[in-house]
Design an enzyme around this catalytic site. Structure first.
Site, PDB file in Angstrom:
ATOM      1  N   CYS A   1      55.348  19.005  20.105  1.00 48.03           N
ATOM      2  CA  CYS A   1      55.472  20.459  20.256  1.00 48.03           C
ATOM      3  C   CYS A   1      55.121  21.151  18.929  1.00 48.03           C
ATOM      4  O   CYS A   1      53.959  21.219  18.569  1.00 48.03           O
ATOM      5  CB  CYS A   1      56.853  20.827  20.785  1.00 48.03           C
ATOM      6  SG  CYS A   1      56.909  22.475  21.525  1.00 48.03           S
TER       7      CYS A   1
ATOM      8  N   HIS B   1      58.006  17.426  24.966  1.00 50.18           N
ATOM      9  CA  HIS B   1      59.155  16.804  24.299  1.00 50.18           C
ATOM     10  C   HIS B   1      59.490  15.457  24.939  1.00 50.18           C
ATOM     11  O   HIS B   1      60.378  15.380  25.790  1.00 50.18           O
ATOM     12  CB  HIS B   1      60.372  17.728  24.391  1.00 50.18           C
ATOM     13  CG  HIS B   1      60.258  18.961  23.570  1.00 50.18           C
ATOM     14  ND1 HIS B   1      60.731  19.042  22.283  1.00 50.18           N
ATOM     15  CD2 HIS B   1      59.704  20.165  23.842  1.00 50.18           C
ATOM     16  CE1 HIS B   1      60.485  20.251  21.798  1.00 50.18           C
ATOM     17  NE2 HIS B   1      59.859  20.946  22.724  1.00 50.18           N
TER      18      HIS B   1
ATOM     19  N   GLU C   1      61.120  13.021  23.772  1.00 43.14           N
ATOM     20  CA  GLU C   1      62.461  12.566  23.392  1.00 43.14           C
ATOM     21  C   GLU C   1      63.541  12.986  24.389  1.00 43.14           C
ATOM     22  O   GLU C   1      64.642  12.434  24.385  1.00 43.14           O
ATOM     23  CB  GLU C   1      62.814  13.072  21.984  1.00 43.14           C
ATOM     24  CG  GLU C   1      63.112  14.557  21.868  1.00 43.14           C
ATOM     25  CD  GLU C   1      61.896  15.473  21.846  1.00 43.14           C
ATOM     26  OE1 GLU C   1      62.089  16.692  21.696  1.00 43.14           O
ATOM     27  OE2 GLU C   1      60.752  14.981  21.980  1.00 43.14           O
TER      28      GLU C   1
END
Length: 198
Positions: A84, A179, A181
């Site tokens: 990002c 994202h 994660e």
């Protein structure tokens, strides 16, 4: 192995968890270190530049010269993954969807052109499934996300989404506009296995 995470602002804890879990899954013994100062770059095997608010991150790091030191390390071969806002920092060209040229500070190390806030504001955030070359199928969360709209030179997209490229690799660098994660460790596993362990 020691993976650093730029820990100024953004999804630091989520990346720490994903890296530790990825190392466990890969059977690798290693550490995760928060990078807040130039000295924290010493001894790293790779670094992750997380999402967050890109102008704030730049402002908070510019006084310490951390970004210049990071640029030098990655330019000299340190494997880097930017998610990002991290993808924004890695890009050579950055524009804003509404404002156009921003004059925002960037590392400028990857042959990609990024448009900030490509999909709109926070309320236009969304999730979708991406089948990423070499990585597999992941649930991708786009939060006030940028888009990589152009690549050149040795940069190579690993997936397309409409008219943009959510994942691009170039040599020791991996840029993602979502994202990972938040939903998967597959991307972190791939980063460690393919860029860090080379």
């Amino acid at each position: 192995m020691k993976i650093g995470i730029l820990a100024v602002q953004g999804d630091v804890e989520e990346h720490e968890y994903a890296v530790k879990k990825a190392m466990d899954e890969l059977g690798i013994s290693g550490d995760v270190a928060r990078v807040k100062r130039i000295d924290d770059l010493r001894g790293l095997s790779g670094i992750i530049i997380p999402g967050g608010e890109s102008t704030s991150i730049w402002r908070l790091t510019s006084k310490s010269n951390l970004m210049n030191a990071l640029r030098d390390e990655v330019s000299n071969g340190l494997p880097a993954m930017g998610t990002c806002a991290g993808a924004i920092f890695m890009a050579r060209e950055v524009k804003d969807r509404i404002m156009g040229e921003t004059g925002q500070g960037v590392l400028g190390i990857m042959n990609i052109s990024v448009v900030r806030n490509f999909y709109g504001r926070q309320r236009e955030s969304f999730e979708t499934t991406l089948n990423i070359e070499g990585i597999g199928t992941v649930r991708a969360v786009f939060i006030r996300a940028p888009a990589i709209v152009k690549y050149w030179g040795s940069a190579k997209p690993l997936v397309a989404y409409g008219d943009n490229y959510p994942v691009v690799i170039e040599n020791n660098m991996l840029a993602l506009t979502f994202h990972p994660e938040l939903t998967t460790i597959l991307v972190h596993e791939w980063f460690i296995s393919n860029l860090v362990k080379k």
